[in-house]
Enzyme design. Structure first.
Site, PDB file in Angstrom:
ATOM      1  N   ALA A  28      -0.384   7.896   1.099  1.00 26.11           N
ATOM      2  CA  ALA A  28       0.744   8.775   1.402  1.00 26.11           C
ATOM      3  C   ALA A  28       2.000   8.333   0.650  1.00 26.11           C
ATOM      4  O   ALA A  28       2.317   8.865  -0.402  1.00 26.11           O
ATOM      5  CB  ALA A  28       0.985   8.799   2.908  1.00 26.11           C
ATOM      6  N   GLU A  58       6.815   0.459  -7.260  1.00 24.94           N
ATOM      7  CA  GLU A  58       5.900   0.860  -8.327  1.00 24.94           C
ATOM      8  C   GLU A  58       6.622   0.713  -9.653  1.00 24.94           C
ATOM      9  O   GLU A  58       7.754   1.137  -9.777  1.00 24.94           O
ATOM     10  CB  GLU A  58       5.438   2.302  -8.128  1.00 24.94           C
ATOM     11  N   HIS A  77      -1.927   4.873  -8.304  1.00 23.82           N
ATOM     12  CA  HIS A  77      -1.279   6.100  -7.858  1.00 23.82           C
ATOM     13  C   HIS A  77      -1.943   7.336  -8.471  1.00 23.82           C
ATOM     14  O   HIS A  77      -1.284   8.211  -9.022  1.00 23.82           O
ATOM     15  CB  HIS A  77       0.209   6.065  -8.195  1.00 23.82           C
ATOM     16  N   ILE A  78      -3.263   7.385  -8.370  1.00 24.11           N
ATOM     17  CA  ILE A  78      -4.015   8.518  -8.913  1.00 24.11           C
ATOM     18  C   ILE A  78      -4.870   9.205  -7.852  1.00 24.11           C
ATOM     19  O   ILE A  78      -5.828   9.904  -8.159  1.00 24.11           O
ATOM     20  CB  ILE A  78      -4.913   8.093 -10.089  1.00 24.11           C
TER      21      ILE A  78
END
Length: 119
Positions: A28, A58, A77-78
């Site tokens: 999320a 990040e 983050h994919i």
């Protein structure tokens, strides 16, 4: 944005929480999990493992302790990178280009930060 919230049972080591065979999956938002508490919970065995696609910072720093733990699975983050999601994103983007060319407001406009609006 709301304050990050994590239930005490998720990462605190609260003995009343019971199950230590739990896995935490966060796809999320990174800040919904308190990073240092998560590292402590993983090291102490309060939870079995974690899968993360998002992080509080990040990119994840190269010296982050999560990178050294054997009970951690990290992705860059994919999580939304599926055929269906990509097709939907392309379709929605094309529809919004048409809306703008018609002089309409797009369904999902990208708003500039206030400091860029003034420039």
């Amino acid at each position: 944005m709301r304050e990050p919230r994590v239930t005490p049972c998720a990462v605190s080591g609260n003995p009343g929480c019971g199950v230590t065979s739990a896995y935490l999956i966060n796809m999320a938002r990174g800040p919904v999990v308190v990073h240092d508490a998560l590292v402590e919970a993983l090291r102490a065995g309060w939870i079995t493992g974690v899968g993360l696609d998002v992080y509080d910072r990040e990119p994840l720093p190269v010296d982050d302790p999560l990178l050294t733990l054997p009970n951690v699975v990290l992705t860059p983050h994919i999580g939304a990178n599926t055929r269906n999601a990509m097709a939907t994103m392309m379709r929605v983007a094309a529809e919004q280009v048409v809306q703008v060319l018609r002089g309409e407001r797009p369904a999902h406009p990208v708003e500039l930060p206030p400091e860029e609006k003034a420039a």
